[in-house]
Enzyme design. Structure first.
Site, PDB file in Angstrom:
ATOM      1  N   ASP A  60       0.859  -1.179   0.000  1.00  0.00           N
ATOM      2  CA  ASP A  60       0.000   0.000   0.000  1.00  0.00           C
ATOM      3  C   ASP A  60       0.898   1.231   0.000  1.00  0.00           C
ATOM      4  O   ASP A  60       1.663   1.455   0.949  1.00  0.00           O
ATOM      5  CB  ASP A  60      -0.896  -0.015   1.243  1.00  0.00           C
ATOM      6  CG  ASP A  60      -1.935   1.099   1.235  1.00  0.00           C
ATOM      7  OD1 ASP A  60      -1.698   2.141   0.600  1.00  0.00           O
ATOM      8  OD2 ASP A  60      -2.982   0.943   1.897  1.00  0.00           O
ATOM      9  N   TYR A 155      -4.639  16.265  -8.051  1.00  0.00           N
ATOM     10  CA  TYR A 155      -3.900  15.427  -8.988  1.00  0.00           C
ATOM     11  C   TYR A 155      -2.836  16.249  -9.724  1.00  0.00           C
ATOM     12  O   TYR A 155      -1.662  15.860  -9.801  1.00  0.00           O
ATOM     13  CB  TYR A 155      -4.869  14.790  -9.988  1.00  0.00           C
ATOM     14  CG  TYR A 155      -4.232  13.786 -10.914  1.00  0.00           C
ATOM     15  CD1 TYR A 155      -4.000  12.479 -10.494  1.00  0.00           C
ATOM     16  CD2 TYR A 155      -3.869  14.127 -12.222  1.00  0.00           C
ATOM     17  CE1 TYR A 155      -3.419  11.547 -11.343  1.00  0.00           C
ATOM     18  CE2 TYR A 155      -3.291  13.206 -13.076  1.00  0.00           C
ATOM     19  CZ  TYR A 155      -3.073  11.912 -12.633  1.00  0.00           C
ATOM     20  OH  TYR A 155      -2.493  10.998 -13.470  1.00  0.00           O
TER      21      TYR A 155
END
Length: 252
Positions: A60, A155
């Protein structure tokens, strides 16, 4: 050292660009450590590649301990690392700038920026001490490292920051024979971009929506494999691989 003896790590290897790059690297001869959160998707990628040329390791990118365990596994299994492709990433919901929550912002920053930073640190530690010394790190920058889409502050900010990380780590890696580069990708045909060709399409800067051309993700995988295959005295610092007809040049 021939590619047949080289080890690569690809994050986000279970789908899309990560899968395409993993397959291209395997087909070039690399042994690829396929990394992502879903083991079933990693195993599917492995089955698509040559037998015996991959290792699936779940990790992760938002958890430092998980990232550390990944690179400990790579070092314990192979004793070296030649290529790291920092590919895993995510976006936030497309909402008005002022409505983006701190939690949504931090989730994108943790995955898209802090994760690659930590992976690069671990790669440095392995690459500088191995024999032969050095290696290559490739970052997934995206077209958003150059120009934003509407409602993409988190982003776009992280992808601009990746460009800074690429340049800084390339500079700091020189003394260890570590080359760092970046591939900026535009409209690769992956599940993430299906919205570009379905329904109304994607929002444009003028407020309209439209379908956008896409390219085969294999083109990106081949570009990553090319960058990875260079001798360490040569480096692609930045490469833009995009759908030829996508509305990027002149966007806005």
């Amino acid at each position: 050292m021939s590619e047949a003896k080289k080890i690569a790590v690809v994050t986000g290897a279970g789908t899309g660009v990560g899968r395409a790059a993993s397959l291209a690297l395997m087909n070039t001869g690399f042994t690829v450590v396929l990394t992502g959160r879903r083991l079933d998707m990693l195993e599917e990628t492995a089955k698509l590649g040559p037998a015996g040329k991959s290792l699936c390791v779940t990790a992760d990118m938002t958890k430092p301990d998980s990232i550390a365990a990944l690179f400990d596994k790579v070092k314990a299994t192979y004793g070296r690392l030649d290529v790291l492709f920092n590919n895993a990433g995510m976006g936030a919901p497309a909402v008005n700038f002022e409505d983006l929550s701190l939690e949504q912002w931090q989730a994108v920053v943790n995955t898209n920026l802090t994760g690659p930073f930590l992976c690069t640190q671990h790669a440095f530690r392995i690459m500088k001490d191995q024999t032969p010394r050095g290696g290559r790190i490739i970052n997934n920058g995206s077209i958003s490292a150059h120009a934003p889409r509407p409602f993409s502050a988190a982003y776009t900010s992280t992808k601009h920051a990746i460009t800074g990380l690429t340049k800084a780590s390339n500079l700091d890696g020189r003394m260890y024979d570590i080359a760092v580069g970046q591939v900026d990708i535009g409209n690769a045909a992956t599940p993430m971009t299906d919205r570009m060709v379905n329904g109304p399409g994607v929002l444009q800067p003028d407020g309209t929506t439209k379908h956008e051309p896409r390219m085969d993700a294999k083109a990106v995988g081949d570009a990553v494999a090319y960058m990875a295959s260079l001798p360490l005295d040569a480096n692609v610092l930045t490469m833009t691989v995009m759908a030829t007809k996508m509305p990027f040049v002149g966007r806005g």
